[in-house]
Motif scaffolding. Structure first.
Motif, PDB file in Angstrom:
ATOM      1  N   LEU A 154       1.432  -1.246  -0.077  1.00 59.86           N
ATOM      2  CA  LEU A 154       0.331   0.145   0.304  1.00 59.86           C
ATOM      3  C   LEU A 154       0.884   1.258  -0.100  1.00 59.86           C
ATOM      4  O   LEU A 154       0.767   2.137  -0.661  1.00 59.86           O
ATOM      5  N   GLU A 155       1.634   1.149   0.626  1.00 63.68           N
ATOM      6  CA  GLU A 155       2.725   2.154   0.941  1.00 63.68           C
ATOM      7  C   GLU A 155       3.663   2.123  -0.917  1.00 63.68           C
ATOM      8  O   GLU A 155       3.354   3.916  -1.094  1.00 63.68           O
ATOM      9  N   ALA A 156       4.000   1.111  -1.563  1.00 63.54           N
ATOM     10  CA  ALA A 156       4.334   1.244  -2.541  1.00 63.54           C
ATOM     11  C   ALA A 156       3.468   1.888  -3.495  1.00 63.54           C
ATOM     12  O   ALA A 156       4.029   2.785  -4.472  1.00 63.54           O
ATOM     13  N   LEU A 157       2.058   1.162  -3.599  1.00 65.86           N
ATOM     14  CA  LEU A 157       1.448   2.235  -4.686  1.00 65.86           C
ATOM     15  C   LEU A 157       0.679   3.908  -3.866  1.00 65.86           C
ATOM     16  O   LEU A 157       1.328   4.407  -5.046  1.00 65.86           O
ATOM     17  N   ILE A 158       1.128   4.514  -2.995  1.00 66.21           N
ATOM     18  CA  ILE A 158       1.210   5.681  -2.769  1.00 66.21           C
ATOM     19  C   ILE A 158       1.720   6.325  -3.283  1.00 66.21           C
ATOM     20  O   ILE A 158       1.612   7.297  -3.690  1.00 66.21           O
ATOM     21  N   ASN A 159       3.308   5.900  -3.166  1.00 69.47           N
ATOM     22  CA  ASN A 159       4.145   6.560  -3.563  1.00 69.47           C
ATOM     23  C   ASN A 159       4.195   6.548  -4.836  1.00 69.47           C
ATOM     24  O   ASN A 159       4.631   7.584  -5.344  1.00 69.47           O
ATOM     25  N   TYR A 160       4.078   5.523  -5.270  1.00 70.51           N
ATOM     26  CA  TYR A 160       3.963   5.214  -7.447  1.00 70.51           C
ATOM     27  C   TYR A 160       3.231   6.799  -7.662  1.00 70.51           C
ATOM     28  O   TYR A 160       2.693   7.408  -8.676  1.00 70.51           O
ATOM     29  N   ASP A 162       1.762   9.314  -6.298  1.00 70.24           N
ATOM     30  CA  ASP A 162       1.954  10.500  -5.623  1.00 70.24           C
ATOM     31  C   ASP A 162       2.669  11.037  -7.313  1.00 70.24           C
ATOM     32  O   ASP A 162       3.323  11.986  -6.453  1.00 70.24           O
ATOM     33  N   GLN A 163       4.444  10.516  -7.209  1.00 69.58           N
ATOM     34  CA  GLN A 163       5.148  10.764  -8.509  1.00 69.58           C
ATOM     35  C   GLN A 163       4.273  10.480  -9.741  1.00 69.58           C
ATOM     36  O   GLN A 163       5.296  10.895 -11.306  1.00 69.58           O
ATOM     37  N   ALA A 164       3.379   9.888 -10.174  1.00 70.72           N
ATOM     38  CA  ALA A 164       2.858   9.284 -11.855  1.00 70.72           C
ATOM     39  C   ALA A 164       2.769  10.863 -12.581  1.00 70.72           C
ATOM     40  O   ALA A 164       2.539  12.068 -11.909  1.00 70.72           O
ATOM     41  N   PRO A 165       2.730  10.848 -13.674  1.00 68.32           N
ATOM     42  CA  PRO A 165       2.367  11.663 -14.232  1.00 68.32           C
ATOM     43  C   PRO A 165       1.035  12.634 -13.979  1.00 68.32           C
ATOM     44  O   PRO A 165      -0.050  11.400 -14.095  1.00 68.32           O
ATOM     45  N   LYS A 166       0.768  13.489 -14.108  1.00 68.49           N
ATOM     46  CA  LYS A 166      -0.284  14.304 -14.238  1.00 68.49           C
ATOM     47  C   LYS A 166      -1.289  13.850 -15.490  1.00 68.49           C
ATOM     48  O   LYS A 166       0.127  13.613 -16.611  1.00 68.49           O
ATOM     49  N   GLN A 167      -2.609  14.560 -15.719  1.00 70.44           N
ATOM     50  CA  GLN A 167      -3.142  14.057 -16.725  1.00 70.44           C
ATOM     51  C   GLN A 167      -2.938  12.585 -16.901  1.00 70.44           C
ATOM     52  O   GLN A 167      -2.416  12.626 -18.683  1.00 70.44           O
ATOM     53  N   SER A 168      -2.990  11.411 -16.427  1.00 68.49           N
ATOM     54  CA  SER A 168      -2.679  10.418 -17.128  1.00 68.49           C
ATOM     55  C   SER A 168      -3.730   9.686 -16.869  1.00 68.49           C
ATOM     56  O   SER A 168      -4.965   9.552 -15.588  1.00 68.49           O
ATOM     57  N   MET A 169      -4.006   7.881 -17.789  1.00 65.45           N
ATOM     58  CA  MET A 169      -4.716   7.686 -17.739  1.00 65.45           C
ATOM     59  C   MET A 169      -4.168   6.441 -16.153  1.00 65.45           C
ATOM     60  O   MET A 169      -2.955   5.503 -17.218  1.00 65.45           O
ATOM     61  N   ILE A 170      -4.831   5.902 -15.166  1.00 66.17           N
ATOM     62  CA  ILE A 170      -3.953   5.166 -14.439  1.00 66.17           C
ATOM     63  C   ILE A 170      -5.273   3.883 -14.458  1.00 66.17           C
ATOM     64  O   ILE A 170      -5.758   4.000 -14.143  1.00 66.17           O
ATOM     65  N   ILE A 171      -5.032   2.749 -14.379  1.00 70.13           N
ATOM     66  CA  ILE A 171      -5.369   1.653 -14.658  1.00 70.13           C
ATOM     67  C   ILE A 171      -4.307   0.496 -13.442  1.00 70.13           C
ATOM     68  O   ILE A 171      -3.182   0.125 -13.236  1.00 70.13           O
ATOM     69  N   ILE A 172      -5.643  -0.015 -12.292  1.00 74.17           N
ATOM     70  CA  ILE A 172      -5.011  -0.703 -11.407  1.00 74.17           C
ATOM     71  C   ILE A 172      -5.656  -2.083 -11.128  1.00 74.17           C
ATOM     72  O   ILE A 172      -6.409  -2.502 -11.723  1.00 74.17           O
TER      73      ILE A 172
END
Length: 287
Positions: A154-160, A162-172
């Motif tokens: 969960l910490e790794a997910l949050i950190n990723y 938080d640093q991922a490029p803005k205006q992205s499509m994110i698929i979990i």
């Protein structure tokens, strides 16, 4: 103007889903900054939906002249995410790309192999399990359980995120993995989902989260549903005295989308998946 709109809370832009018939009904797609739960039975269309969406948006981002043919006339090209980020916990990039290669035509595989930005959190996911690092591709030549990351998943997910490029499509892909992990408390998971739902309004783009139906009890599943902006539900329908099955998709929750469906008395969208076009809406079921 786009950044100003987000800061002021005016979420007028709509990110195309990549399913043109659906986008035409909901005025161009789903509201920018939304967290969308893709909930459904196994094999009923959640993965096909995100593959189709990622393929269509990535193709149009690279070749804007294909916008109308792939996304329809309602498409707002400026709302197409700049990046497509694919987060996994138990599946590898190789596994996903092989699935795409065997399910769709070469164009799907070629564009997605270039445009999907994978983040494999399997080393964090299996941190306290008996699965050795060599099975997750994290073997560094040490002892069986050497190289274990300090962060939990969960910490790794949050950190990723938080640093991922803005205006992205994110698929979990997928919340199911986290739900069945005995080291993760449901209360912690729900809190993080609520945090993602709030932060996504500043990120822009769109977040898709995949969850298998009935993998958790109804009360906890409802907590998850309450923690996101919208829910697209996927299901199989069986025909009486027939071996035929049909996939359906319907909007279970989405304040900014449901009014458009209510106006046209639409309840469910029968869907089909083809190698050339991915997921498409066959026709519309009315009340």
């Amino acid at each position: 103007m786009r950044q100003q709109d987000v800061q002021m809370g005016y979420y007028n832009r709509r990110v195309p889903t990549g399913v043109p018939d659906l986008d035409a009904i909901v005025k161009g797609g789903l509201p920018e900054g939304s967290v969308v739960l893709l909930l459904g039975e196994i094999g009923s269309g959640q993965h096909e939906f995100v593959y189709t969406s990622a393929y269509a948006l990535a193709t149009v981002r690279e070749k804007p002249f294909l916008a109308e043919s792939l996304l329809g006339s309602f498409c707002d090209i400026d709302a197409i995410p700049d990046n497509i980020c694919y987060v996994t916990f138990s599946r590898s990039r190789h596994d996903i790309m092989r699935e795409i290669a065997t399910s769709f035509n070469k164009h799907f595989h070629d564009i997605l192999s270039k445009k999907l930005r994978f983040k494999d959190l399997s080393s964090h996911y299996y941190k306290k399990s008996l699965v050795p690092p060599s099975w997750t591709g994290e073997d560094n030549g040490g002892s069986l359980f050497s190289g274990t990351p300090k962060e939990n998943v969960l910490e790794a997910l949050i950190n990723y995120l938080d640093q991922a490029p803005k205006q992205s499509m994110i698929i979990i892909d997928s919340l199911t993995d986290l739900v069945v992990n005995e080291n993760i408390e449901i209360s912690d998971l729900v809190s993080i989902l609520r945090g993602i739902q709030r932060a996504s309004k500043h990120w822009g783009g769109i977040v898709y989260i995949i969850l298998t139906q009935d993998i958790m009890d109804k009360q906890n599943q409802q907590k998850v549903v309450d923690s996101v902006d919208g829910v697209l539900h996927f299901e199989w329908s069986h025909f009486h005295k027939s071996s035929k099955r049909l996939r359906y998709m319907y909007v279970e929750k989405f304040m900014n989308v449901l009014p458009y469906l209510d106006e046209r008395k639409l309840a469910r969208f029968p869907t089909m998946v083809s190698a050339n076009r991915g997921m498409t809406v066959v026709n519309m079921d009315r009340y």
